[in-house]
Design a protein around this motif. Structure first.
Motif, PDB file in Angstrom:
ATOM      1  N   ALA A  81       0.812  -1.213   0.000  1.00 53.97           N
ATOM      2  CA  ALA A  81       0.000   0.000   0.000  1.00 53.97           C
ATOM      3  C   ALA A  81       0.847   1.265   0.000  1.00 53.97           C
ATOM      4  CB  ALA A  81      -0.939   0.004   1.205  1.00 53.97           C
ATOM      5  N   TRP A  82       2.158   1.131   0.270  1.00 48.29           N
ATOM      6  CA  TRP A  82       3.061   2.283   0.308  1.00 48.29           C
ATOM      7  C   TRP A  82       3.777   2.503  -1.024  1.00 48.29           C
ATOM      8  CZ3 TRP A  82       1.422  -0.226   4.481  1.00 48.29           C
ATOM      9  CH2 TRP A  82       1.150   0.503   5.636  1.00 48.29           C
ATOM     10  N   ASP A  83       3.449   1.728  -2.039  1.00 46.44           N
ATOM     11  CA  ASP A  83       4.114   1.838  -3.333  1.00 46.44           C
ATOM     12  C   ASP A  83       3.632   3.089  -4.067  1.00 46.44           C
ATOM     13  OD1 ASP A  83       4.614   1.433  -6.245  1.00 46.44           O
ATOM     14  OD2 ASP A  83       5.434  -0.479  -5.562  1.00 46.44           O
ATOM     15  N   LEU A  84       4.527   4.036  -4.315  1.00 43.09           N
ATOM     16  CA  LEU A  84       4.144   5.322  -4.909  1.00 43.09           C
ATOM     17  C   LEU A  84       3.605   5.168  -6.327  1.00 43.09           C
ATOM     18  CD1 LEU A  84       7.208   7.405  -3.664  1.00 43.09           C
ATOM     19  CD2 LEU A  84       4.866   7.478  -2.756  1.00 43.09           C
ATOM     20  N   HIS A  85       4.136   4.202  -7.082  1.00 34.47           N
ATOM     21  CA  HIS A  85       3.682   4.010  -8.456  1.00 34.47           C
ATOM     22  C   HIS A  85       2.246   3.491  -8.496  1.00 34.47           C
ATOM     23  CE1 HIS A  85       5.025   2.578 -12.746  1.00 34.47           C
ATOM     24  NE2 HIS A  85       4.036   3.437 -12.786  1.00 34.47           N
ATOM     25  N   TRP A  86       1.962   2.503  -7.662  1.00 32.04           N
ATOM     26  CA  TRP A  86       0.592   1.993  -7.605  1.00 32.04           C
ATOM     27  C   TRP A  86      -0.360   3.027  -7.007  1.00 32.04           C
ATOM     28  CZ3 TRP A  86      -1.312  -2.040 -10.132  1.00 32.04           C
ATOM     29  CH2 TRP A  86      -0.407  -2.978 -10.643  1.00 32.04           C
ATOM     30  N   GLN A  87       0.135   3.858  -6.100  1.00 31.52           N
ATOM     31  CA  GLN A  87      -0.691   4.952  -5.580  1.00 31.52           C
ATOM     32  C   GLN A  87      -1.073   5.923  -6.689  1.00 31.52           C
ATOM     33  OE1 GLN A  87       1.234   6.896  -2.287  1.00 31.52           O
ATOM     34  NE2 GLN A  87       1.077   5.119  -0.929  1.00 31.52           N
ATOM     35  N   ALA A  88      -0.146   6.171  -7.633  1.00 28.71           N
ATOM     36  CA  ALA A  88      -0.450   7.090  -8.733  1.00 28.71           C
ATOM     37  C   ALA A  88      -1.616   6.567  -9.569  1.00 28.71           C
ATOM     38  CB  ALA A  88       0.786   7.282  -9.604  1.00 28.71           C
ATOM     39  N   LEU A  89      -1.642   5.251  -9.814  1.00 29.92           N
ATOM     40  CA  LEU A  89      -2.773   4.657 -10.533  1.00 29.92           C
ATOM     41  C   LEU A  89      -4.063   4.834  -9.752  1.00 29.92           C
ATOM     42  CD1 LEU A  89      -4.080   2.833 -12.726  1.00 29.92           C
ATOM     43  CD2 LEU A  89      -3.426   0.872 -11.294  1.00 29.92           C
ATOM     44  N   ALA A  90      -4.025   4.518  -8.459  1.00 26.62           N
ATOM     45  CA  ALA A  90      -5.237   4.616  -7.642  1.00 26.62           C
ATOM     46  C   ALA A  90      -5.743   6.061  -7.594  1.00 26.62           C
ATOM     47  CB  ALA A  90      -4.953   4.095  -6.235  1.00 26.62           C
ATOM     48  N   LYS A  91      -4.847   7.004  -7.364  1.00 29.97           N
ATOM     49  CA  LYS A  91      -5.258   8.400  -7.248  1.00 29.97           C
ATOM     50  C   LYS A  91      -5.876   8.916  -8.541  1.00 29.97           C
ATOM     51  CE  LYS A  91      -3.640  13.047  -6.199  1.00 29.97           C
ATOM     52  NZ  LYS A  91      -2.510  13.921  -5.820  1.00 29.97           N
ATOM     53  N   ALA A  92      -5.361   8.478  -9.689  1.00 29.38           N
ATOM     54  CA  ALA A  92      -5.873   8.950 -10.977  1.00 29.38           C
ATOM     55  C   ALA A  92      -7.352   8.646 -11.154  1.00 29.38           C
ATOM     56  CB  ALA A  92      -5.074   8.317 -12.119  1.00 29.38           C
ATOM     57  N   HIS A  93      -7.866   7.679 -10.392  1.00 30.12           N
ATOM     58  CA  HIS A  93      -9.269   7.280 -10.542  1.00 30.12           C
ATOM     59  C   HIS A  93     -10.049   7.395  -9.233  1.00 30.12           C
ATOM     60  CE1 HIS A  93      -8.480   5.776 -14.596  1.00 30.12           C
ATOM     61  NE2 HIS A  93      -7.323   5.339 -14.106  1.00 30.12           N
ATOM     62  N   ASP A  94      -9.535   8.163  -8.289  1.00 32.99           N
ATOM     63  CA  ASP A  94     -10.184   8.301  -6.978  1.00 32.99           C
ATOM     64  C   ASP A  94     -10.418   6.936  -6.339  1.00 32.99           C
ATOM     65  OD1 ASP A  94     -10.194  11.048  -7.166  1.00 32.99           O
ATOM     66  OD2 ASP A  94     -12.260  11.191  -7.853  1.00 32.99           O
ATOM     67  N   CYS A  95      -9.416   6.085  -6.437  1.00 28.74           N
ATOM     68  CA  CYS A  95      -9.495   4.741  -5.862  1.00 28.74           C
ATOM     69  C   CYS A  95      -8.574   4.622  -4.648  1.00 28.74           C
ATOM     70  CB  CYS A  95      -9.075   3.685  -6.888  1.00 28.74           C
ATOM     71  SG  CYS A  95     -10.242   3.448  -8.255  1.00 28.74           S
ATOM     72  N   ALA A  96      -8.912   3.722  -3.761  1.00 29.76           N
ATOM     73  CA  ALA A  96      -8.009   3.333  -2.685  1.00 29.76           C
ATOM     74  C   ALA A  96      -7.054   2.269  -3.212  1.00 29.76           C
ATOM     75  CB  ALA A  96      -8.796   2.799  -1.498  1.00 29.76           C
ATOM     76  N   LEU A  97      -5.951   2.048  -2.494  1.00 27.21           N
ATOM     77  CA  LEU A  97      -4.993   0.993  -2.812  1.00 27.21           C
ATOM     78  C   LEU A  97      -4.932   0.045  -1.626  1.00 27.21           C
ATOM     79  CD1 LEU A  97      -2.711  -0.290  -4.520  1.00 27.21           C
ATOM     80  CD2 LEU A  97      -1.129   1.337  -3.439  1.00 27.21           C
ATOM     81  N   LEU A  98      -5.204  -1.238  -1.872  1.00 34.12           N
ATOM     82  CA  LEU A  98      -5.265  -2.243  -0.814  1.00 34.12           C
ATOM     83  C   LEU A  98      -4.208  -3.314  -1.056  1.00 34.12           C
ATOM     84  CD1 LEU A  98      -6.929  -3.394   1.677  1.00 34.12           C
ATOM     85  CD2 LEU A  98      -8.101  -4.808  -0.022  1.00 34.12           C
ATOM     86  N   SER A  99      -3.469  -3.648   0.013  1.00 32.26           N
ATOM     87  CA  SER A  99      -2.460  -4.699  -0.083  1.00 32.26           C
ATOM     88  C   SER A  99      -2.649  -5.704   1.042  1.00 32.26           C
ATOM     89  CB  SER A  99      -1.055  -4.087  -0.004  1.00 32.26           C
ATOM     90  OG  SER A  99      -0.075  -5.091  -0.098  1.00 32.26           O
ATOM     91  N   PRO A 100      -3.114  -6.915   0.722  1.00 32.37           N
ATOM     92  CA  PRO A 100      -3.226  -7.965   1.750  1.00 32.37           C
ATOM     93  C   PRO A 100      -1.874  -8.612   2.025  1.00 32.37           C
ATOM     94  CG  PRO A 100      -4.794  -8.280  -0.081  1.00 32.37           C
ATOM     95  CD  PRO A 100      -3.756  -7.308  -0.528  1.00 32.37           C
ATOM     96  N   SER A 101      -1.745  -9.199   3.195  1.00 33.32           N
ATOM     97  CA  SER A 101      -0.584 -10.029   3.524  1.00 33.32           C
ATOM     98  C   SER A 101      -1.069 -11.220   4.337  1.00 33.32           C
ATOM     99  CB  SER A 101       0.457  -9.235   4.328  1.00 33.32           C
ATOM    100  OG  SER A 101       1.517 -10.084   4.731  1.00 33.32           O
ATOM    101  N   TYR A 102      -1.135 -12.384   3.685  1.00 30.02           N
ATOM    102  CA  TYR A 102      -1.554 -13.609   4.372  1.00 30.02           C
ATOM    103  C   TYR A 102      -0.361 -14.168   5.144  1.00 30.02           C
ATOM    104  CZ  TYR A 102      -5.670 -13.228   1.503  1.00 30.02           C
ATOM    105  OH  TYR A 102      -6.813 -12.752   0.914  1.00 30.02           O
ATOM    106  N   GLU A 103      -0.551 -14.495   6.396  1.00 27.97           N
ATOM    107  CA  GLU A 103       0.542 -14.946   7.255  1.00 27.97           C
ATOM    108  C   GLU A 103       0.707 -16.461   7.125  1.00 27.97           C
ATOM    109  OE1 GLU A 103       0.022 -13.272  11.149  1.00 27.97           O
ATOM    110  OE2 GLU A 103      -0.249 -11.253  10.350  1.00 27.97           O
ATOM    111  N   GLN A 104       1.108 -16.869   5.930  1.00 26.37           N
ATOM    112  CA  GLN A 104       1.271 -18.286   5.598  1.00 26.37           C
ATOM    113  C   GLN A 104       2.644 -18.772   6.052  1.00 26.37           C
ATOM    114  OE1 GLN A 104       1.310 -19.025   1.357  1.00 26.37           O
ATOM    115  NE2 GLN A 104       2.318 -21.006   1.650  1.00 26.37           N
ATOM    116  N   PRO A 105       2.723 -19.753   6.928  1.00 27.04           N
ATOM    117  CA  PRO A 105       4.037 -20.297   7.311  1.00 27.04           C
ATOM    118  C   PRO A 105       4.697 -20.972   6.110  1.00 27.04           C
ATOM    119  CG  PRO A 105       2.316 -20.958   8.864  1.00 27.04           C
ATOM    120  CD  PRO A 105       1.623 -20.372   7.679  1.00 27.04           C
TER     121      PRO A 105
END
Length: 434
Positions: A81-105
């Motif tokens: 969610a802290w990736d500036l490039h992906w944020q630029a895509l989201a912002k261009a369309h008034d979208c949020a940016l979501l990043s999951p992290s599954y805690e898979q051993p």
């Protein structure tokens, strides 16, 4: 168990490697769920991080960046969610940016989360509700989704298209696709149905040439046969799907973001409900300006007047995307003619400089040139790290996310002399060198 966080590390966080991640102060938000105890629930804990563009009044969608299988890939999702490039895509369309992290051993069965039917779809829908409340954007639970997934994340993103086609604006599937028919060689992997609604969702099957195209053996040799089977099934019924083979990479993500982000940008422009619209679902894409792309690279052609077998070629949304696709499948050097946004809010305190800057939507952010009194002083990063493709200011991990600790827009001028005045200027540089 639910815990909405605005910063720090929760007391109930799993021990390393999943307890080290950026603080989630506004405009970032975080929610973490423990493993489900009920039958059919998600058997792993999961951590969702959300970025909301500052100042947006009403969200129009959410861009989902989904990591792949294995402990390292799952951990990499913590910074998505802290990736500036992906944020630029989201912002261009008034979208949020979501990043999951599954805690898979390490060594656990990836199918327990990358098949959405094993509880991860339900957890995803739950996080949209909870993060919508936490961020002050309750519409988050209702807006469309733009999906990006790598490896097992591609399996997951494609599975979400098949389960919720009315919710997905577009999906980029890097090195992973869902199965549409049972595979006796992959025990425990359930096949999906291909509903009619999924045929109207733009999808891109993207993989490295060393994943079974030019390298026919090894760990990832089965990626291409699975992608080809999925493509043929969807395109054979008229689905809006294409293939883009990265000529330089294997299972890493390489330079795919320089096609993925512009491709998703074009799809979102055509698919999202118009700005200001309160009602209405995703728009259907007009076939009038479609372009057709050969499966294993080459030259794209306009669909208008094409006399061949349309469904043997991939679908692309327009000429500009077609030209970018041609560049990508040739050498991944997708061109860009526009400079990046300029840095703002440059501050000097003593000999410390700080500033802010957004990434270029097409080419991201490679770094900065710092000038002192009209002369170049330094280029940041001084030693950028990306073994998989173009060097980025934030560096890049295997699963297409920034490294920790996150790069700061900060520089200390150790050569500045006390009591002397200087004039500083900071210039942004994108990965196309502009």
């Amino acid at each position: 168990m639910l815990g909405v966080l605005c910063g720090g590390v929760p007391a109930n966080a799993q021990q390393k490697p999943y307890d080290v991640y950026p603080a989630a102060a506004s405009p970032y938000y975080r929610v973490r769920y423990e493993a489900a105890k009920e039958p059919g629930g998600l058997i792993f804990p999961v951590n969702y991080a959300l970025w909301v563009p500052p100042g947006v009044e009403r969200l129009r969608g959410v861009v989902v960046h989904q990591h792949g299988c294995g402990e390292g890939s799952c951990r990499s999702g913590l910074t998505g969610a802290w990736d500036l490039h992906w944020q630029a895509l989201a912002k261009a369309h008034d979208c949020a940016l979501l990043s999951p992290s599954y805690e898979q051993p390490e060594g656990a069965d990836c199918q327990q989360w990358c098949d959405p039917r094993n509880g991860s779809a339900a957890a995803f829908l739950r996080c949209l509700r909870d993060l919508g409340v936490a961020s002050g954007h309750p519409e988050l639970s209702e807006v469309p989704w733009a999906m990006w997934g790598h490896s097992g994340g591609g399996h997951w993103a494609g599975g979400m298209v098949l389960l919720y086609p009315e919710r997905v604006a577009a999906a980029w599937l890097r090195s992973g696709v869902p199965l549409l028919q049972a595979d006796p060689g992959r025990a425990g992997v359930r096949a999906h149905e291909l509903p009619e609604g999924a045929l109207g969702v733009p999808m891109m099957c993207n993989l490295g040439t060393q994943e079974g195209v030019t390298v026919k053996d090894g760990r990832f040799a089965g990626v291409w046969p699975a992608n080809e089977t999925f493509f043929r099934a969807v395109r054979g019924r008229g689905g809006l799907i294409a293939v883009s083979v990265d000529p330089l990479s294997s299972h890493d993500c390489g330079n795919q973001r320089y096609l993925a982000i512009p491709w998703l940008d074009e799809c979102l422009r055509r698919r999202l409900p118009l700005a200001g619209a309160v009602e209405g679902g995703l728009r259907r894409i007009s076939p009038e300006d479609a372009w057709l792309a050969p499966v294993l690279g080459g030259t794209a052609v306009s669909a208008q007047g094409f006399a061949g077998q349309v469904n043997e070629l991939g679908w692309l949304p327009g000429e500009l995307t077609a030209r970018r696709w041609e560049q990508y499948v040739r050498d991944t050097r997708v061109s860009d003619q526009t400079p990046p946004p300029q840095p703002v809010n440059l501050r000097v305190r003593g000999n410390e400089l700080t500033w802010e800057c957004e990434a270029d939507l097409e080419s991201g952010l490679a770094g900065f040139v710092i000038e002192r009194d009209g002369q170049e002083l330094v280029r940041l990063p001084e030693q950028g790290r990306n073994p998989f493709g173009r060097v980025l200011f934030q560096n890049l991990q295997y699963s297409d996310t920034p490294t920790l600790p996150l790069a700061e827009m900060r520089y200390v001028d150790s050569t500045a002399e006390s009591g002397k005045s200087y004039e500083y200027r900071v210039r942004a540089v994108n990965t196309a060198g502009l």
